[in-house]
Design an enzyme around this catalytic site. Structure first.
Site, PDB file in Angstrom:
ATOM      1  N   ARG A 206      37.834  29.321  43.007  1.00  0.00           N
ATOM      2  CA  ARG A 206      39.004  29.933  43.649  1.00  0.00           C
ATOM      3  C   ARG A 206      38.563  30.547  44.976  1.00  0.00           C
ATOM      4  O   ARG A 206      37.662  31.385  45.001  1.00  0.00           O
ATOM      5  CB  ARG A 206      39.590  31.017  42.743  1.00  0.00           C
ATOM      6  CG  ARG A 206      40.718  31.816  43.376  1.00  0.00           C
ATOM      7  CD  ARG A 206      41.302  32.843  42.391  1.00  0.00           C
ATOM      8  NE  ARG A 206      42.413  33.577  42.968  1.00  0.00           N
ATOM      9  CZ  ARG A 206      42.349  34.861  43.348  1.00  0.00           C
ATOM     10  NH1 ARG A 206      41.255  35.561  43.213  1.00  0.00           N
ATOM     11  NH2 ARG A 206      43.407  35.448  43.865  1.00  0.00           N
TER      12      ARG A 206
ATOM     13  N   HIS B  58      45.084  35.971  51.034  1.00  0.00           N
ATOM     14  CA  HIS B  58      44.287  37.035  50.421  1.00  0.00           C
ATOM     15  C   HIS B  58      44.034  38.079  51.514  1.00  0.00           C
ATOM     16  O   HIS B  58      42.899  38.355  51.887  1.00  0.00           O
ATOM     17  CB  HIS B  58      42.980  36.470  49.839  1.00  0.00           C
ATOM     18  CG  HIS B  58      42.318  37.355  48.815  1.00  0.00           C
ATOM     19  ND1 HIS B  58      41.963  36.913  47.549  1.00  0.00           N
ATOM     20  CD2 HIS B  58      41.930  38.635  48.867  1.00  0.00           C
ATOM     21  CE1 HIS B  58      41.382  37.897  46.880  1.00  0.00           C
ATOM     22  NE2 HIS B  58      41.341  38.953  47.653  1.00  0.00           N
TER      23      HIS B  58
ATOM     24  N   GLU C  18      47.621  39.557  44.911  1.00  0.00           N
ATOM     25  CA  GLU C  18      47.860  40.997  44.746  1.00  0.00           C
ATOM     26  C   GLU C  18      48.806  41.608  45.780  1.00  0.00           C
ATOM     27  O   GLU C  18      48.407  42.470  46.573  1.00  0.00           O
ATOM     28  CB  GLU C  18      46.519  41.752  44.768  1.00  0.00           C
ATOM     29  CG  GLU C  18      45.546  41.294  43.711  1.00  0.00           C
ATOM     30  CD  GLU C  18      44.320  42.204  43.604  1.00  0.00           C
ATOM     31  OE1 GLU C  18      44.086  43.005  44.517  1.00  0.00           O
ATOM     32  OE2 GLU C  18      43.604  42.105  42.599  1.00  0.00           O
TER      33      GLU C  18
ATOM     34  N   TYR D 188      41.129  44.883  36.274  1.00  0.00           N
ATOM     35  CA  TYR D 188      39.894  45.632  36.527  1.00  0.00           C
ATOM     36  C   TYR D 188      39.724  46.845  35.612  1.00  0.00           C
ATOM     37  O   TYR D 188      38.650  47.079  35.084  1.00  0.00           O
ATOM     38  CB  TYR D 188      39.822  46.052  37.998  1.00  0.00           C
ATOM     39  CG  TYR D 188      39.513  44.868  38.893  1.00  0.00           C
ATOM     40  CD1 TYR D 188      38.207  44.430  39.045  1.00  0.00           C
ATOM     41  CD2 TYR D 188      40.521  44.145  39.518  1.00  0.00           C
ATOM     42  CE1 TYR D 188      37.899  43.321  39.825  1.00  0.00           C
ATOM     43  CE2 TYR D 188      40.222  43.037  40.308  1.00  0.00           C
ATOM     44  CZ  TYR D 188      38.913  42.634  40.447  1.00  0.00           C
ATOM     45  OH  TYR D 188      38.612  41.531  41.200  1.00  0.00           O
TER      46      TYR D 188
END
Ligand code: PNW
Length: 462
Positions: free
Chosen positions: A83, A127, A172, A302
């Site tokens: 990825r 990202h 995210e 996380y």
């Protein structure tokens, strides 16, 4: 031996995908090469005091120049999938217009190199490296950025979809919106809650517009969005704490997944926002676009903490008159990030997602943490804490699968030590150690453990 418990892999289906993940700005370097222009992160890194040690991504892991060597490294881990993300300012240096041939050329070569090595590319379009020119024009709080994103997505899609089957739009969006536009802890460093909520809607709209167009061009490709999530449980059973946990869950999980899956924003979130004089800038037809079907939900996990609605001093409203949301610790061991280690929170999250959003296959697109580790005299990195973290969290995924969650893959964050955003190079998330002076890569003990775990997972289905 660490993490060799019999339950580690129990229940993981045949064909379960194993990978490692990175992102463009964190590893590539070559910040001004082949026509790349600054992104919001190049700018933010130069604002004094925003990034640890004044670090930036000018060189990073120098991956742009070492790509073939890095693909061999990925191959040596025996993962089936890699990825990575594409840097928008390499593709469209001005945030619009035709494709920059040299920029797309790099990813074209990367994809060919991966395929030659038998590794499936899993491409993320965004990202966090927004072209600075688009931020100057308003950034994600501006509606136009969503349309620009869809145009950019199509340029990359047209160039690579003959070879790339897995397409993730955003990584995210919570971080982009909340850390970037509300808390100011990431680029572009703004502190405006209303702007952050406009960013949420336009990030989702950009995702939907891009997915719609890519799907129309090639219905057989796999489309995905990656969200960072955890469970938000109340610290106590008090009404204030339960309300605070509900609000956190609303802004971290449901404000994304409800429109994506059900085509509507959650009513309680809309009400909470109205109480803060914020209205999501929804126009007719937006929710149909945002709920364009996706094939996979990318889950980044996380840590977990509890939520309280009461401040240390006992008040339930902050200085701006907004209801308090205070993070409360469970009292667990922490990683170098000061994140508590809570693997069962991962199982809880995955089973909850499976229950509330059924029929949506999940892939773990990131999981990992940082520890300070350096090679010893013999060149070994004995990062037992990292190995233990991976083992406990992979076991947590297996437990969720046994409980019925449809999880189809796991990507370790990260392939190698890299620029950990505002923490600079000080926080090392890699399976592979990087010496940032010499650019020497050294697989850590956790890398060998991960390779052996993948072997075992495959052997179990032979
Ligand atoms: C993710 N939080 O960021 C990113 O996708 C990666 O690029 C990054 O390196 C990795 O996690 C490790 O930090 C996050 O505050 C940043 O909850 C912040 C949070 C979560 C994820």
């Amino acid at each position: 031996e660490i993490g060799a418990g019999p339950e580690l892999l129990a229940g993981l289906p045949a064909g379960f995908r194993w990978g490692v993940a990175t992102s463009s700005y964190q590893i590539e370097g070559a910040a001004t090469e082949d026509g790349r222009t600054p992104s919001i992160w190049d700018t933010y890194c130069r604002v004094p005091g925003m990034v640890h040690n004044g670090d930036n991504g000018d060189v990073a892991c120098d991956h742009y120049h070492r790509m073939p060597e890095d693909v061999q490294l990925i191959k040596s881990l025996e993962v089936d999938t890699y990825r990575f993300s594409v840097a928008w300012p390499r593709i469209q240096p001005h945030g619009g217009g035709p494709v920059n041939p040299k920029g797309i050329g790099f990813y074209d070569r990367l994809v060919d190199e991966l395929l030659a090595g038998g590794i499936d590319p899993w491409l993320t379009l965004y990202h966090w490296d927004l072209p600075q020119e688009l931020e100057d024009a308003g950034g994600w709080p501006a509606r136009d950025t969503a349309y620009r994103f869809a145009d950019y997505a199509m340029l990359v899609f047209d160039a690579l979809h003959d070879r790339v089957r897995h397409w993730t739009t955003l990584n995210e969006p919570w971080c982009s919106a909340m850390l970037g536009y509300h808390q100011g802890r990431q680029a572009p460093g703004r502190q405006d809650f209303g702007a952050a909520m406009h960013a949420v809607h336009h990030l989702l709209l950009g995702h939907g517009l891009a997915t719609q167009r890519m799907r129309a061009a090639d219905p057989d490709a796999d489309f995905c969005i990656t969200l960072n999530m955890s469970q938000h449980e109340p610290a106590t059973d008090s009404l204030a704490d339960r309300e605070a946990a509900r609000r956190e869950d609303g802004l971290a999980v449901r404000i994304y997944l409800d429109p994506l899956v059900h085509g509507r924003y959650p009513a309680d979130v809309v009400e909470d926002l109205a109480a803060r004089n914020v209205v999501l800038p929804v126009q007719d037809g937006d929710l149909e676009i945002i709920s364009t079907p996706i094939d996979t939900l990318g889950v980044n996990y996380y840590f977990t903490s509890l939520t309280s609605g009461v401040a240390e001093d006992g008040s339930t409203v902050d200085s701006d008159g907004n209801p308090v949301s205070r993070e409360v610790r469970l009292g667990r061991r922490v990683t170098e990030m000061d994140w508590e280690i809570v693997p069962e929170g991962f199982t809880a999250l995955l089973t909850r997602l499976a229950r509330d959003y059924p029929g949506l296959p999940m892939v773990i697109t990131e999981n990992g943490s940082a520890w300070a580790d350096e090679p010893d005299e013999q060149g070994f990195v004995k990062d037992n804490d990292r190995t233990e973290y991976f083992a406990d969290h992979i076991a947590a995924v297996s437990a969720a699968v046994r409980a019925g969650a449809d999880v189809r893959g796991y990507f370790a964050w990260s392939l190698m030590d890299n620029l950990e955003w505002s923490y600079g190079y000080a926080k090392r998330f890699g399976l592979v150690h990087v010496d940032f002076e010499t650019q020497v890569r050294t697989p850590k003990a956790s890398a060998y453990w991960y390779r052996d775990t993948i072997r075992r997972a495959r052997a179990a289905h032979e």
